[in-house]
Design an enzyme around this catalytic site. Structure first.
Site, PDB file in Angstrom:
ATOM      1  N   VAL A  48     -18.740  -0.977  -3.013  1.00 29.87           N
ATOM      2  CA  VAL A  48     -20.122  -0.547  -2.762  1.00 29.87           C
ATOM      3  C   VAL A  48     -20.102   0.833  -2.121  1.00 29.87           C
ATOM      4  O   VAL A  48     -19.507   1.024  -1.057  1.00 29.87           O
ATOM      5  CB  VAL A  48     -20.854  -1.548  -1.845  1.00 29.87           C
ATOM      6  CG1 VAL A  48     -22.242  -1.037  -1.494  1.00 29.87           C
ATOM      7  CG2 VAL A  48     -20.932  -2.910  -2.510  1.00 29.87           C
ATOM      8  N   HIS A  94     -10.785  -7.435  -1.121  1.00 30.98           N
ATOM      9  CA  HIS A  94     -10.346  -6.682   0.045  1.00 30.98           C
ATOM     10  C   HIS A  94     -10.410  -5.179  -0.226  1.00 30.98           C
ATOM     11  O   HIS A  94      -9.571  -4.405   0.261  1.00 30.98           O
ATOM     12  CB  HIS A  94      -8.920  -7.092   0.447  1.00 30.98           C
ATOM     13  CG  HIS A  94      -8.706  -7.189   1.931  1.00 30.98           C
ATOM     14  ND1 HIS A  94      -8.877  -8.361   2.624  1.00 30.98           N
ATOM     15  CD2 HIS A  94      -8.339  -6.269   2.855  1.00 30.98           C
ATOM     16  CE1 HIS A  94      -8.607  -8.166   3.904  1.00 30.98           C
ATOM     17  NE2 HIS A  94      -8.286  -6.894   4.071  1.00 30.98           N
ATOM     18  N   ARG A 135       0.834  -1.198   0.000  1.00 28.19           N
ATOM     19  CA  ARG A 135       0.000   0.000   0.000  1.00 28.19           C
ATOM     20  C   ARG A 135       0.873   1.254   0.000  1.00 28.19           C
ATOM     21  O   ARG A 135       1.426   1.658   1.017  1.00 28.19           O
ATOM     22  CB  ARG A 135      -0.947  -0.028   1.215  1.00 28.19           C
ATOM     23  CG  ARG A 135      -1.842  -1.271   1.182  1.00 28.19           C
ATOM     24  CD  ARG A 135      -2.714  -1.409   2.412  1.00 28.19           C
ATOM     25  NE  ARG A 135      -3.334  -2.726   2.429  1.00 28.19           N
ATOM     26  CZ  ARG A 135      -4.026  -3.214   3.457  1.00 28.19           C
ATOM     27  NH1 ARG A 135      -4.213  -2.479   4.544  1.00 28.19           N
ATOM     28  NH2 ARG A 135      -4.540  -4.427   3.396  1.00 28.19           N
TER      29      ARG A 135
END
Length: 402
Positions: free
Chosen positions: A331, A297, A212
């Site tokens: 979402v 994820h 990340r």
């Protein structure tokens, strides 16, 4: 930040229709909507602050330190999968049926036999204390108010026991990672059972932390206090012994056979979280999973994987009715929920949205997120010509043109 429990009355199933905790799914959706409208007319403070989900996300970004916001909002690598998750929802269009004659649509469903007024669970996002001191205590209380369920994290700020005590009607699923010692894994299963949970969620796509880059650029490190609710300092098990594999990368990845053997220590049904392919769907079910959660994820693990929504039809076909199928990743609104359900998901799981609500307004902020999702879903279902989320099928959608 502190929670604002009790602020606002627009949450699904609030005072006009009775108490949410322990309430049955049988409440009419018309009553739910009416309750919200009545409360809004009374000048509900949280509804006035946050009339849209976009404003909740903006408020969360404004209140959180830059590095914490990047930790929440960012993804792995160049964030191509993070973007793909959102783009995938735009790849589908609705095929409405007009003049349906339906009453106000129902959003009620069940997951693993557990009744829910809304087909939306909250994800087991860890480090919840970064977003509000009450963390998943507040999330679970909001879910109880709104008639839905929490997946409670292993790497959370608060223990699974304390979250279950705070909101037993909502804290029904507890998460585990297949890492650490087998003895501790079994002990955690025993703790989950004693705390009264009804199911287990095993996160299978996180044998090590993703690459990340936002976190690396920010020199971001996780405060251990945010993830040691279940493994406090001085306890029998050190958090490093469980979660160290996320960073040290010096232990072999578990196998399906190993996980299946350990899950035989409980009679609770379990969800395999992090499935993207037909092959892994069948492997999870063969290992004993009662449900699979289609997820990358949230784009936070392996960059370059396909969008979760794009993989949903493949997983539904592979499950072939042998296991329930859920979806997370990407979402952001009620319309997204309806599209996922039409493509075969029984329910969706929200992480970033719930965390944003938590940061923006504590318990009331999370409840506002759920209320807005519900209100948008009722609107979309009405315009789509469907009387219930359980009626949704792929026939409600068509592919968008390039």
């Amino acid at each position: 930040m502190t929670t604002t429990a009790g602020v606002g009355q627009t949450e699904i199933g609030q005072t006009e229709i009775g108490q949410t905790e322990g309430a049955q799914v049988g409440q009419t959706e018309a009553g739910l909507v009416a309750a919200g409208l009545v409360a809004a007319e009374r000048g509900d403070p949280i509804a006035g602050r946050f009339p849209t989900l976009t404003e909740i996300r903006a408020a969360a970004q404004a209140v959180l330190p830059r590095d914490v916001w990047d930790f929440l909002a960012g993804g792995a690598g160049q964030e191509t999968t993070l973007r793909a998750n959102r783009d995938a929802f735009g790849g589908w269009q609705f095929r409405p049926r007009v003049m349906s004659g339906h009453p106000v649509p129902s959003t009620a469903t069940t997951v693993l036999g557990l009744p829910m007024r809304l087909p939306v669970l909250t994800a087991p996002f860890g480090t919840d204390g970064f977003f509000d001191t009450d963390g998943h205590l507040a999330v679970a209380r909001a879910n109880a108010r709104c008639g839905t369920l929490s997946i409670v994290p292993e790497a959370g700020t608060h223990s699974i026991e304390s979250v279950a005590q705070a909101a037993p009607a909502a804290a029904r699923v507890a998460q585990l990672h297949p890492m650490g010692t087998e003895g501790n894994f079994v002990r955690m299963l025993e703790r989950i059972e004693r705390a009264g949970y009804a199911a287990v969620c095993v996160t299978v796509d996180c044998p090590t932390a993703g690459w990340r880059e936002r976190n690396l650029r920010n020199r971001f490190t996780v405060d251990l206090r945010m993830i040691t609710g279940n493994y406090p300092p001085g306890g029998d098990v050190a958090a490093q012994d469980v979660f160290g594999q996320l960073f040290a990368r010096d232990e072999p990845v578990w196998t399906w056979d190993r996980l299946a053997g350990l899950m035989r220590h409980t009679d609770l049904p379990w969800i395999a979280k992090g499935i993207l392919t037909a092959q892994d769907t069948r492997a999870a079910i063969d290992a004993g999973a009662a449900a699979v959660l289609v997820s990358n994820h949230g784009g936070r693990q392996l960059d370059g994987t396909p969008a979760a929504l794009d993989q949903l039809p493949e997983v539904v076909a592979a499950a072939d009715g042998r296991a329930e199928v859920l979806l997370d990743s990407g979402v952001r609104c009620g319309t997204d929920v309806v599209k996922a359900l039409a493509l075969g998901a029984r329910a969706v799981v929200i992480g970033r949205l719930a965390a944003a609500g938590l940061a923006a307004g504590g318990e009331a902020g999370v409840a506002r997120v759920l209320t807005l999702l519900h209100e948008e879903m009722v609107t979309v279902l009405t315009l789509l010509g469907h009387g219930s989320v359980t009626e949704l099928t792929p026939a409600a959608l068509q592919r968008s043109r390039p």
